[in-house]
Design an enzyme around this catalytic site. Structure first.
Site, short mmCIF file in Angstrom:
data_model
loop_
_atom_site.label_atom_id
_atom_site.label_comp_id
_atom_site.label_asym_id
_atom_site.label_seq_id
_atom_site.Cartn_x
_atom_site.Cartn_y
_atom_site.Cartn_z
N GLU A 1 -2.40 8.97 -0.66
CA GLU A 1 -3.38 8.05 -0.09
C GLU A 1 -4.76 8.67 -0.03
O GLU A 1 -5.77 8.00 -0.26
CB GLU A 1 -2.95 7.65 1.33
CG GLU A 1 -3.90 6.70 2.03
CD GLU A 1 -3.38 6.27 3.38
OE1 GLU A 1 -3.90 5.25 3.91
OE2 GLU A 1 -2.49 6.93 3.92
N ASP B 1 0.84 -1.20 0.00
CA ASP B 1 0.00 0.00 0.00
C ASP B 1 0.87 1.24 0.00
O ASP B 1 0.56 2.24 -0.63
CB ASP B 1 -0.94 0.00 1.21
CG ASP B 1 -0.18 -0.07 2.54
OD1 ASP B 1 0.90 -0.68 2.59
OD2 ASP B 1 -0.68 0.49 3.53
N TRP C 1 -11.58 -6.21 -0.95
CA TRP C 1 -10.27 -6.69 -0.52
C TRP C 1 -10.12 -8.18 -0.88
O TRP C 1 -9.26 -8.55 -1.66
CB TRP C 1 -10.11 -6.45 0.98
CG TRP C 1 -9.62 -5.08 1.34
CD1 TRP C 1 -8.42 -4.77 1.92
CD2 TRP C 1 -10.30 -3.83 1.17
NE1 TRP C 1 -8.33 -3.40 2.09
CE2 TRP C 1 -9.46 -2.81 1.65
CE3 TRP C 1 -11.54 -3.47 0.64
CZ2 TRP C 1 -9.81 -1.46 1.62
CZ3 TRP C 1 -11.91 -2.13 0.60
CH2 TRP C 1 -11.05 -1.14 1.09
N HIS D 1 1.04 6.22 -2.33
CA HIS D 1 0.00 5.22 -2.10
C HIS D 1 -0.71 5.03 -3.44
O HIS D 1 -1.52 5.85 -3.82
CB HIS D 1 -0.99 5.77 -1.06
CG HIS D 1 -1.44 4.77 -0.05
ND1 HIS D 1 -0.80 4.58 1.14
CD2 HIS D 1 -2.48 3.92 -0.04
CE1 HIS D 1 -1.43 3.66 1.86
NE2 HIS D 1 -2.44 3.24 1.15
N ASP E 1 -5.88 -2.39 -2.47
CA ASP E 1 -4.96 -1.51 -3.18
C ASP E 1 -4.39 -2.23 -4.39
O ASP E 1 -4.24 -1.66 -5.48
CB ASP E 1 -3.81 -1.10 -2.26
CG ASP E 1 -4.26 -0.43 -0.97
OD1 ASP E 1 -5.05 -1.06 -0.23
OD2 ASP E 1 -3.82 0.69 -0.69
N ARG F 1 5.82 4.18 6.00
CA ARG F 1 5.44 4.18 7.41
C ARG F 1 5.47 2.76 7.98
O ARG F 1 5.95 1.82 7.35
CB ARG F 1 4.08 4.82 7.60
CG ARG F 1 2.90 4.06 7.01
CD ARG F 1 1.63 4.87 7.09
NE ARG F 1 0.48 4.13 6.57
CZ ARG F 1 -0.57 4.70 6.00
NH1 ARG F 1 -0.62 6.01 5.86
NH2 ARG F 1 -1.58 3.96 5.56
N ASP F 2 4.94 2.59 9.18
CA ASP F 2 4.96 1.29 9.84
C ASP F 2 3.83 0.40 9.31
O ASP F 2 2.97 -0.05 10.05
CB ASP F 2 4.85 1.46 11.36
CG ASP F 2 3.65 2.31 11.77
OD1 ASP F 2 2.94 2.84 10.87
OD2 ASP F 2 3.42 2.46 12.98
N GLU F 3 3.87 0.14 8.00
CA GLU F 3 2.84 -0.67 7.35
C GLU F 3 3.48 -1.46 6.23
O GLU F 3 3.87 -2.59 6.42
CB GLU F 3 1.71 0.23 6.86
CG GLU F 3 0.43 -0.51 6.58
CD GLU F 3 -0.78 0.43 6.57
OE1 GLU F 3 -1.85 -0.04 6.20
OE2 GLU F 3 -0.64 1.62 6.92
#
Length: 914
Positions: free
Chosen positions: A716, A438, A504, A737, A451, A442-444
């Site tokens: 995003e 995605d 999803w 994103h 996506d 960051r912390d992802e």
């Protein structure tokens, strides 16, 4: 005639890739003929040419993906050629191509080894060995290291890939790589393999937090076998076991999210013995494409900010690492932090949440070029501390992404649209680091399935993505088996599976079908059909007799702007989640039926068509009036109604959609569900002018709003940054994103006009429907489809004149439809190049006029100013705003407004381009 781009399983000359299924593909160029009349494939062992393992007969082979039944031996190199005949009597033979297998089902003699996890300095596993004799024919290293590894032989780095063995569902499979190390062998040798934490035993996903262990593992692990083959066929094997030693590097910390620490003042420590773990992990040949340094970008500028910070500006938001030249006194601590945007001209990183995204270095007093080994960053700006006199030339960004080859090049005569195209491409690059993520900063950085699925067509237009997504789908299937058919929210799931959300989870059906349409490879459907069925069956069980699927949690039209709360940070859209859920349930069932039918499985096709029909009936009963009006009165509601043919009252639905768009000032307020489809729906319904208007909009929300604020990737959220340059939110705000970059599909399908025909997949036949626009001025598109290169080039001259150039590749055809052109009849073009001089029915530089609605005129600042000089209509109720300016004038005319003024108003409006 010549044969090019010969590949195995969509990979050029693969070494050590999975060969569970072997398909060959190729392209034919420079042929006099139009069609392939026949082809044959020949395969033999490279080192023993007399050992022919396949010698096919001339036949009508599928050049897009011809599956050949081969019995391949482990650790063996093969050569292959393809011969092609055209309908003009030509014949050509390809050059010799290569394929080399990995260990396949051969047992491993190497053992998984590890070391003391309590020592924070990262380990380097070492093995010294001597060659038994000098006549080496070849040497191969088979290796996997968890979390990530980097190997050296006699100080030579093995390969140029980064972050091997990559990110996947380690509970189900662990990839290993095969390396040719023949050139670096000497009489006495030292094999060294350094390990970092990576995705396996480092912080990754939402279930691990700073300071915690990894989700998958809690210690470093290595398995390796080096096979040295001598000229007489004998072998020497150096395998991982407790005889290996471990030294410690000067890297004291590594993390995907948090970066890396290196201390060159640390002393050498004695080597220790490796220990065998006794584990048997599920090793498999690789599927991941190589992740490499694909580009190097010198710093564009070195900024000295108002906060006395030194910040390198790369000029481009990207994903990767860096090289930084330093020469500071011993003990100096150098600190690098990265971020995506500036605030008030100063460094900013709050949107990275808990990800530290940094690099620490302690100098030994010597000059070094620093380069992180076991991490990556998403960034445009890098702040450096601890350097006495930073210089712009000391910093270079290393751009990392998977080895997907460029397929499409799209350029227009509009600078801002070209920047948007660049933003889409860089968004894909940044999120194509092994997993289709995605976001990369960051912390992802996880493989969110929605996506991924909304971006697949755009990705396939810009790059050859078949092998990249094939690996992702393999991971998806392994996850799905753990969850009884449910497709998790992210792949790999990393403890965040969820309960299965529409859109999803529907990635499990949409992605395989899209890949089939783009690449014409039935094998992708064969690999995925059971998974597709399992997802639909899972929904069916959850739905039951009480419509339980609609009561599930669903993300819905994620980050749309039409939620009733109207809050800036709202992430839920205004379209009913259950409506979206059932539409996609129906669509997944329909796609599963189509896939089954392609594979000749009529019983399964009838079953899933029946499910789709039943769900469609429920949707119509629940959400539509007897006269066909949709009860979901949002832009996305009507987009889905039209795109998925939910009602026979298409004109009514289109009027409602246009009314909702008009009510928002001819802008959209859609999220992840509606945005990828809204322009495609408008163009399919003959509303290209409105679709272009949305594209050209420079106000919030819109793509060019982002461009005007300096975006170099896709954001995003539509409001990731406010008009004044302030970051709008730090809770969930990424500036790279790619989901909204899905507008690229519409650009290719409408601006360039390339539409693959699902009945002749792989671009064997396209519906070619380019739509010129005066504001674009011109367009040049080259698409290296699986079948060959298509070229579309158009220029607008004046208001109505268009010159169109088209090239159709060998063995393909294009159905050319130009509904906007005067005196045009549909044509079918065979392979070849064509030029057309055309005249449009209407102006290609559309302007306003008194025939436009008052609402539309009031929403454009230029038209509004003109209109209000003649009519006081700025406070009209909504039902009046849908009337044309001419109609409103007629009413005013009753009060004796001069007719000449109406003519003058029209003339002034017609000077304003839409």
């Amino acid at each position: 005639m010549r044969i090019t781009e010969c590949r195995v399983n969509h990979v050029t000359e693969p070494m050590g890739y999975s060969t569970d299924r072997v398909s060959f593909s190729w392209k034919t160029e420079d042929a006099r003929g139009h069609r392939q009349a026949g082809a044959k494939i020949r395969v033999w062992e490279k080192d023993e040419p007399e050992k022919v393992v396949y010698d096919g007969e001339w036949g009508m082979l599928n050049s897009l993906s011809e599956v050949v039944p081969l019995s391949l031996r482990p650790r063996t190199a093969y050569s292959w050629t393809v011969s092609v005949r055209s309908d003009a009597g030509e014949e050509a033979v390809s050059g010799e191509n290569r394929l080399e297998t990995g260990k396949k089902d051969e047992p491993w003699t190497g053992r998984w080894i590890s070391c003391d996890p309590g020592e924070p300095r990262l380990p380097v596993f070492c093995r010294r060995f001597s060659l038994e004799r000098p006549d080496v024919r070849k040497a191969r290293l088979y290796v996997s290291g968890l979390g990530v590894y980097e190997a050296h032989l006699n100080s030579h780095r093995i390969g140029d890939e980064r972050l091997t063995p990559y990110c996947n569902n380690y509970t189900a499979w662990v990839q290993y790589q095969t390396w040719d190390v023949t050139p670096w062998l000497e009489g006495e040798n030292l094999l060294e393999i350094a390990l970092g934490n990576g995705w396996y035993n480092g912080r990754y996903g939402f279930t691990t937090r700073p300071g915690g262990g990894g989700f998958y593992g809690d210690r470093w692990k290595l398995i390796a076998e080096l096979h040295v083959t001598y000229t007489d066929g004998s072998e020497q094997v150096i395998a991982s076991d407790r005889s290996w030693t471990v030294r410690r590097s000067r890297i004291t910390f590594s993390s995907i999210y948090d970066g890396e620490h290196r201390d060159d003042t640390l002393p050498e420590v004695p080597e220790t013995q490796a220990e065998e773990t006794g584990e048997t992990l599920p090793l498999r040949e690789r599927l991941s494409l190589p992740v490499r340094v694909q580009e190097e970008r010198p710093a564009a500028e070195l900024l000295h900010t108002p906060k006395d910070e030194w910040v390198y500006d790369l000029g481009q938001n990207l994903t990767g690492t860096f090289r930084l030249r330093v020469h500071e006194p011993r003990g100096t601590r150098i600190h690098v932090q990265v971020g995506e945007v500036l605030q008030d001209g100063c460094f900013y990183r709050e949107n990275l949440r808990s990800a530290k995204a940094e690099y620490w270095y302690v100098s030994d007093g010597k000059e070094h070029v620093l380069e992180p080994k076991f991490t990556f960053y998403g960034y445009r700006y890098a702040k450096v501390e601890g350097i006495t006199a930073p210089a712009k030339e000391d910093f270079t960004a290393l751009v990392l992404y998977s080895d997907v080859m460029e397929a499409g090049r799209l350029t227009t005569g509009h600078g801002k649209i070209n920047q948007l195209i660049s933003n889409i491409r860089w968004g894909q690059k940044g999120n194509f680091l092994d997993v289709p993520t995605d976001c990369p900063q960051r912390d992802e950085r996880m493989g969110w399935t929605a996506d991924t699925q909304v971006f697949v067509p755009t990705a396939c237009f810009f790059t050859d993505s078949a092998a990249f997504y094939r690996k992702f789908l393999f991971d998806l299937r392994t996850e799905q088996k753990q969850f009884h058919g449910m497709v998790p929210d992210v792949v790999p799931s990393v403890g965040h599976a969820g309960q299965g959300s529409s859109v999803w989870g529907d990635a499990g059906t949409i992605i395989p079908w899209m890949l089939y349409v783009f690449y014409g490879d039935k094998g992708i459907l064969e690999e995925s059909l059971e998974s597709m069925e399992a997802w639909v069956d899972y929904i069916r069980r959850e739905d039951g007799d009480h419509r339980g699927w609609g009561q599930h949690f669903h993300y819905g039209d994620w980050v749309a702007l039409d939620h009733p709360t109207g809050l800036k940070d709202e992430v839920r859209g205004g379209t009913e989640d259950a409506f979206i859920a059932y539409v996609y349930y129906m669509y997944s069932a329909r796609l599963t039926a189509r896939a089954a039918r392609v594979l000749g499985r009529s019983a399964e096709a009838e079953k899933y068509d029946g499910i789709a029909d039943e769900v469609l009936g429920y949707i119509r009963d629940e959400y539509f009036t007897p006269n066909g009006r949709c009860a979901i009165t949002t832009q996305t509601g009507y987009v889905l109604t039209l795109y998925y043919h939910l009602t026979g009252q298409r004109e009514k639905a289109l009027r409602s959609l246009k009314s909702l768009i008009r009510a928002k000032g001819n802008k959209f307020v859609t999220g992840f569900v509606g945005t990828p489809l809204i322009q495609r729906v408008l163009s399919a319904e003959g509303e290209d002018v409105l679709a272009y208007h949305i594209l050209f909009n420079e106000e919030y929300p819109g793509w060019l709003y982002e461009v005007n604020l300096g975006a170099t990737t896709i954001w995003e959220r539509w409001n990731s940054m406010e008009a004044d340059g302030r970051v709008s939110s730090t809770g969930m705000n990424s500036f790279n994103h790619y989901a909204y970059g899905s507008v690229g599909e519409w650009m290719w399908r409408t601006m360039a006009g390339l539409n693959p025909d699902p009945d002749a997949p792989g671009f064997r036949r396209v519906i070619l429907r380019p739509v010129p626009h005066g504001k674009l001025g011109s367009l040049q598109a080259d698409y290296d489809s699986p079948a060959g290169r298509y070229h579309v080039d158009w220029q607008v001259e004046g208001d109505r004149k268009v010159t169109l150039h088209v090239t159709v590749p060998f063995d393909c055809e294009a159905v050319l439809r130009l509904p906007w052109a005067r005196d045009w009849e549909e044509k079918t073009l065979e392979s070849g190049s064509y030029t057309f001089e055309l005249e449009a029915r209407d102006s290609l530089r559309p302007t306003y006029s008194i025939k436009d609605t008052v609402g539309d005129l009031l929403e454009d600042l230029r038209a509004r100013k003109t209109l209000l000089r003649y009519l006081r209509v700025n406070h009209l109720p909504e039902h009046q705003r849908t009337r044309t300016a001419e109609d409103m004038w007629e009413e005013a005319g009753l009060r004796r407004k001069p007719k000449e003024d109406l003519v003058q108003l029209n003339a002034e409006l017609m000077q304003i381009e839409k």
